[in-house]
Design an enzyme around this catalytic site. Structure first.
Site, PDB file in Angstrom:
ATOM      1  N   CYS A  58      41.464  41.389  52.019  1.00  0.00           N
ATOM      2  CA  CYS A  58      41.755  42.328  51.141  1.00  0.00           C
ATOM      3  C   CYS A  58      40.879  41.244  50.019  1.00  0.00           C
ATOM      4  O   CYS A  58      41.919  40.445  49.856  1.00  0.00           O
ATOM      5  CB  CYS A  58      43.546  42.506  51.257  1.00  0.00           C
ATOM      6  SG  CYS A  58      43.093  44.079  49.554  1.00  0.00           S
ATOM      7  N   CYS A  62      46.463  40.111  44.603  1.00  0.00           N
ATOM      8  CA  CYS A  62      48.055  40.725  44.362  1.00  0.00           C
ATOM      9  C   CYS A  62      49.003  39.425  44.228  1.00  0.00           C
ATOM     10  O   CYS A  62      48.591  38.830  45.633  1.00  0.00           O
ATOM     11  CB  CYS A  62      48.637  42.503  44.875  1.00  0.00           C
ATOM     12  SG  CYS A  62      48.086  43.105  44.815  1.00  0.00           S
ATOM     13  N   CYS A  65      51.269  38.724  47.942  1.00  0.00           N
ATOM     14  CA  CYS A  65      50.502  39.270  48.799  1.00  0.00           C
ATOM     15  C   CYS A  65      50.076  38.216  49.698  1.00  0.00           C
ATOM     16  O   CYS A  65      48.508  37.136  49.190  1.00  0.00           O
ATOM     17  CB  CYS A  65      49.474  39.814  48.735  1.00  0.00           C
ATOM     18  SG  CYS A  65      48.843  41.099  50.180  1.00  0.00           S
ATOM     19  N   CYS A 102      55.500  53.746  59.251  1.00  0.00           N
ATOM     20  CA  CYS A 102      54.538  53.559  58.597  1.00  0.00           C
ATOM     21  C   CYS A 102      53.505  52.459  58.980  1.00  0.00           C
ATOM     22  O   CYS A 102      53.426  51.113  59.166  1.00  0.00           O
ATOM     23  CB  CYS A 102      55.758  52.621  57.437  1.00  0.00           C
ATOM     24  SG  CYS A 102      56.951  53.994  56.918  1.00  0.00           S
ATOM     25  N   CYS A 133      54.387  58.297  57.295  1.00  0.00           N
ATOM     26  CA  CYS A 133      53.481  57.030  56.280  1.00  0.00           C
ATOM     27  C   CYS A 133      52.495  55.976  56.074  1.00  0.00           C
ATOM     28  O   CYS A 133      52.364  55.625  57.735  1.00  0.00           O
ATOM     29  CB  CYS A 133      55.342  56.650  55.965  1.00  0.00           C
ATOM     30  SG  CYS A 133      54.616  55.788  54.284  1.00  0.00           S
ATOM     31  N   CYS A 193      55.706  57.766  48.589  1.00  0.00           N
ATOM     32  CA  CYS A 193      56.605  56.826  48.563  1.00  0.00           C
ATOM     33  C   CYS A 193      56.245  55.628  47.966  1.00  0.00           C
ATOM     34  O   CYS A 193      54.750  55.267  47.851  1.00  0.00           O
ATOM     35  CB  CYS A 193      56.312  56.264  50.288  1.00  0.00           C
ATOM     36  SG  CYS A 193      57.431  54.684  50.379  1.00  0.00           S
ATOM     37  N   ARG A 265      65.081  52.735  49.330  1.00  0.00           N
ATOM     38  CA  ARG A 265      65.209  51.926  50.767  1.00  0.00           C
ATOM     39  C   ARG A 265      64.825  50.431  50.030  1.00  0.00           C
ATOM     40  O   ARG A 265      64.031  49.917  49.316  1.00  0.00           O
ATOM     41  CB  ARG A 265      63.749  52.206  51.185  1.00  0.00           C
ATOM     42  CG  ARG A 265      63.275  51.063  52.733  1.00  0.00           C
ATOM     43  CD  ARG A 265      62.463  51.072  52.973  1.00  0.00           C
ATOM     44  NE  ARG A 265      62.126  52.433  54.001  1.00  0.00           N
ATOM     45  CZ  ARG A 265      60.781  53.486  53.524  1.00  0.00           C
ATOM     46  NH1 ARG A 265      60.184  52.729  52.938  1.00  0.00           N
ATOM     47  NH2 ARG A 265      60.987  54.809  53.690  1.00  0.00           N
TER      48      ARG A 265
END
Length: 326
Positions: A58, A62, A65, A102, A133, A193, A265
């Site tokens: 990616c 972040c 991550c 998901c 999701c 979400c 959640r």
């Protein structure tokens, strides 16, 4: 302050949300539990399972991550999975008790060239009777409409943290870009979400800032995940100090109070939580967990362990699909 559980609000001030974090813990949990019972059966949990359909590589930075190409971690980049392979994983998830499946891809934004595979896997999972999701990065309104047409129920796009702390976590995507993606999701008719992460070095004020942003959205997130950071070696936040367990409970309770109809959640981080801490989170308003031994790239309690735990608590899978105020 007085909270009317029958009247969800969208006009919260940051000061009001921050003040909730200062309420004595037993009173805060009691108030959150009252609101929870107004909208949900407290003995029910929504059970979701998460699969990384495209891992690593990616371009985002972040700091939490393992999938960022900016950091040296143990994660290896892979291509987008084939729909048949994803659907086979969904079949196993359903057999293990999952109600929602998901699918996550490590992208900055969704590319039109990937839509055919994605719509095939989404429609295939939906045909199994599972809620669907996906988290695929930023996307346009047209892309959101295509995913909805394929059967996507929810789109995950987290704000991560409060706006004042955001640039300490990621600089390759702005806060407004995240809000714009959420707007496209809402306009397409999909459910959102959206939540964030605690334990990244943020203050209590930053946590209040995150929940304030969620509470003032035109629609509260139908699903609101709170992640407890799983520090990943090789990432900038790999050495972060963990958040105290009772502070995590406060986060859950305040989320329940300001977004009363959202499914809240306990997402990443359950692996290092005691059963007692998780139980207190359920009392404070959490009513969803991820099941399965793995999330995107981090571990999760195994299925047998979770099944035994929930049986001991006498909790059961959620039976009624929640609704949220407009």
């Amino acid at each position: 302050m007085r909270i009317d559980p029958a009247q969800p609000r969208h006009d919260w001030t940051l000061a009001e949300v921050a003040a909730l974090f200062e309420v004595p813990l037993t009173d805060l949990v009691f108030r959150a539990a009252e609101v929870h019972r107004r909208w949900f059966d407290p003995a029910e949990l929504q059970l979701s399972q998460l699969l990384s359909v495209k891992t690593g590589g990616c371009p985002e930075n972040c700091g939490y991550c393992s999938q960022s190409q900016h950091f040296k971690t143990a994660t290896t980049a892979s291509k987008l999975m084939e729909p048949d392979a994803v659907i086979a994983q969904a079949v196993e998830a359903r057999a293990g008790g999952a109600q929602r499946f998901c699918m996550g891809a490590a992208w900055r934004d969704l590319k039109d060239r990937d839509l055919p595979k994605l719509t095939a896997m989404i429609s295939g999972v939906k045909a199994l009777g599972l809620e669907t999701c996906a988290t695929l990065g930023m996307m346009t309104l047209d892309q959101a409409r295509a995913l909805k047409a394929a059967g996507l129920d929810y789109y995950n796009h987290n704000l991560d943290t409060g706006p004042d702390y955001y640039d300490k976590v990621v600089t390759t995507r702005t806060y407004q870009e995240r809000l714009d993606t959420l707007a496209a999701v809402r306009e397409s008719g999909m459910a959102t979400c959206c939540g964030g992460i605690v334990g990244m070095g943020e203050t209590r004020t930053d946590r209040a800032g995150l929940l304030h942003q969620l509470a003032i959205l035109p629609e509260h997130p139908q699903s609101l995940p709170i992640n407890d950071l799983m520090p990943i070696p090789g990432t900038p936040l790999g050495g972060s100090e963990p958040v105290d367990g009772l502070e995590f409970v406060r986060m859950i309770a305040v989320a329940r109070l300001v977004c009363p109809k959202s499914v809240v959640r306990i997402a990443a981080g359950r692996e290092h939580m005691s059963r007692e801490l998780q139980s207190l989170c359920f009392l404070a308003g959490a009513n969803s967990i991820f099941i399965g031994a793995r999330l995107l790239t981090t571990h999760n309690p195994d299925q047998d362990q979770d099944a035994a735990f929930l049986a001991e608590l006498k909790m059961r899978p959620m039976t009624v699909r929640p609704t949220v105020d407009a």
